[in-house]
Enzyme design. Structure first.
Site, PDB file in Angstrom:
ATOM      1  N   SER A 198       0.847  -1.187   0.000  1.00 16.02           N
ATOM      2  CA  SER A 198       0.000   0.000   0.000  1.00 16.02           C
ATOM      3  C   SER A 198       0.883   1.238   0.000  1.00 16.02           C
ATOM      4  O   SER A 198       1.708   1.413   0.903  1.00 16.02           O
ATOM      5  CB  SER A 198      -0.909  -0.008   1.234  1.00 16.02           C
ATOM      6  OG  SER A 198      -1.595   1.221   1.335  1.00 16.02           O
ATOM      7  N   GLY A 233      -1.252   4.990  -4.499  1.00 16.44           N
ATOM      8  CA  GLY A 233      -1.767   3.779  -5.133  1.00 16.44           C
ATOM      9  C   GLY A 233      -1.334   2.517  -4.417  1.00 16.44           C
ATOM     10  O   GLY A 233      -0.897   2.546  -3.264  1.00 16.44           O
ATOM     11  N   ASP A 241      -6.676  -2.565   5.861  1.00 12.38           N
ATOM     12  CA  ASP A 241      -7.319  -3.847   6.166  1.00 12.38           C
ATOM     13  C   ASP A 241      -8.420  -4.145   5.152  1.00 12.38           C
ATOM     14  O   ASP A 241      -8.585  -5.295   4.724  1.00 12.38           O
ATOM     15  CB  ASP A 241      -7.887  -3.815   7.578  1.00 12.38           C
ATOM     16  CG  ASP A 241      -6.850  -3.366   8.600  1.00 12.38           C
ATOM     17  OD1 ASP A 241      -5.682  -3.738   8.444  1.00 12.38           O
ATOM     18  OD2 ASP A 241      -7.229  -2.634   9.536  1.00 12.38           O
TER      19      ASP A 241
END
Length: 317
Positions: A223, A228, A255
């Site tokens: 991440s 992006g 998550d």
């Protein structure tokens, strides 16, 4: 498909919204809410919101643990709790009107050797009982668990023929790489920490992800925050992003991304697209609310093998 989640150090997350934060003053909160917390817990919540089956395996202690169980069951999430002596931790967030959040995270209980083994056995037993497709192990380790605890869990889950996703950082992540987790999910800062150098561009992140694969990870879902998401696995290297009109809360967005990735198959560009859609939807929702199918931004997601290697990274601190 059932996705099992493991949260070794779950929490009750209490949030207060205040007009202002003045040290030493008596503050009166405008709102007060309590939500289930912990990275694996959030993955289960996102998996359930996506319409899939999930079981949350976690240690529960004291009245705080029972409240956490109740909150999850109120959301119709199946809980496989392991009773521990120490109370489940309570984390506190204080939110100011302009969005500044001050967090106080408690250390949580110290697990004994017997409690550690019971937790490992609960994962094995629940994975077999529900024919789990994936086990997602998420978050920091509580006191009492050694840094190689996740490595042992990866090995045990693999012996049962189940794929495993690992979202942790630091020594616990490095220790587990040799057991070849099927996917690891660092953010940009955690990725930089693991390879022990700063990451300035998307290309730097690609090289770091490739190094994690050389160390044993079968796939890396990184991440990059507002820049992006990156996937490096056996099918190739992919970059994905989606426009976000407004950010209401970043809590649990990573998550939600992992849940989307696993729900999307756990490998390749389609899974990355699902991860990006879930993450982009999550940041536009309040608190730790997990996105439902109607919240997703699937049509706006772009996934490409033409990775913008020279693009600077902003979210690395």
């Amino acid at each position: 498909m059932t996705i099992l989640t493991v949260t070794p150090n779950p929490s009750l997350d209490r949030t207060y919204e205040v007009p202002g934060l003045d040290r030493g003053a008596v503050l009166r909160a405008d709102t007060d809410r309590v939500e289930p917390g912990g990275k694996g817990v959030n993955v289960s919540r996102a998996v359930y919101a996506a319409g899939l089956r999930t079981v949350a395996v976690l240690p529960l202690g004291g009245p705080e643990g029972e409240q956490l169980r109740t909150l999850l069951q109120d959301e119709s999430i199946r809980v496989a709790g392991v009773r521990v002596a120490g109370p489940t931790r309570v984390n506190v967030s204080v939110v100011e009107p302009e969005g500044t959040v001050t967090k106080l995270n408690a250390p949580g209980p110290e697990l004994t050797r017997d409690e550690s083994e019971e937790l490992l056995e609960a994962v094995r037993g629940e994975a077999a009982r529900h024919a789990a497709r994936w086990v997602a192990c998420c978050g920091s380790l509580p006191r009492g668990l050694p840094q190689h605890w996740y490595a042992g869990l990866v090995a045990r889950v693999h012996r049962a023929g189940v794929r495993i996703a690992l979202d942790t950082s630091g020594p616990a992540l490095r220790a587990a790489l040799g057991e070849r987790p099927d996917i690891v999910k660092p953010n940009a800062l955690e990725l930089a920490e693991t390879v022990e150098r700063p990451l300035l561009t998307v290309g730097d992140a690609v090289k770091a992800a490739e190094e994690l694969r050389q160390l044993g990870a079968r796939g890396v879902l990184a991440s990059l925050g507002a820049d992006g998401q990156l996937l490096v696995d056996s099918t190739g290297t992919y970059f994905g992003h989606a426009p976000v009109t407004s950010v209401r809360s970043t809590v649990g967005a990573g998550d939600a991304s992992l849940a989307g990735f696993l729900a999307g198959g756990g490998a390749g560009p389609d899974a990355l697209a699902a991860a990006v859609a879930h993450g982009a939807a999550a940041v536009q929702l309040p608190g730790s609310q997990m996105p439902r199918p109607g919240d997703l931004v699937g049509s706006a997601v772009a996934v490409t093998t033409d990775v913008p290697l020279d693009r600077p990274l902003r979210d690395t601190t």
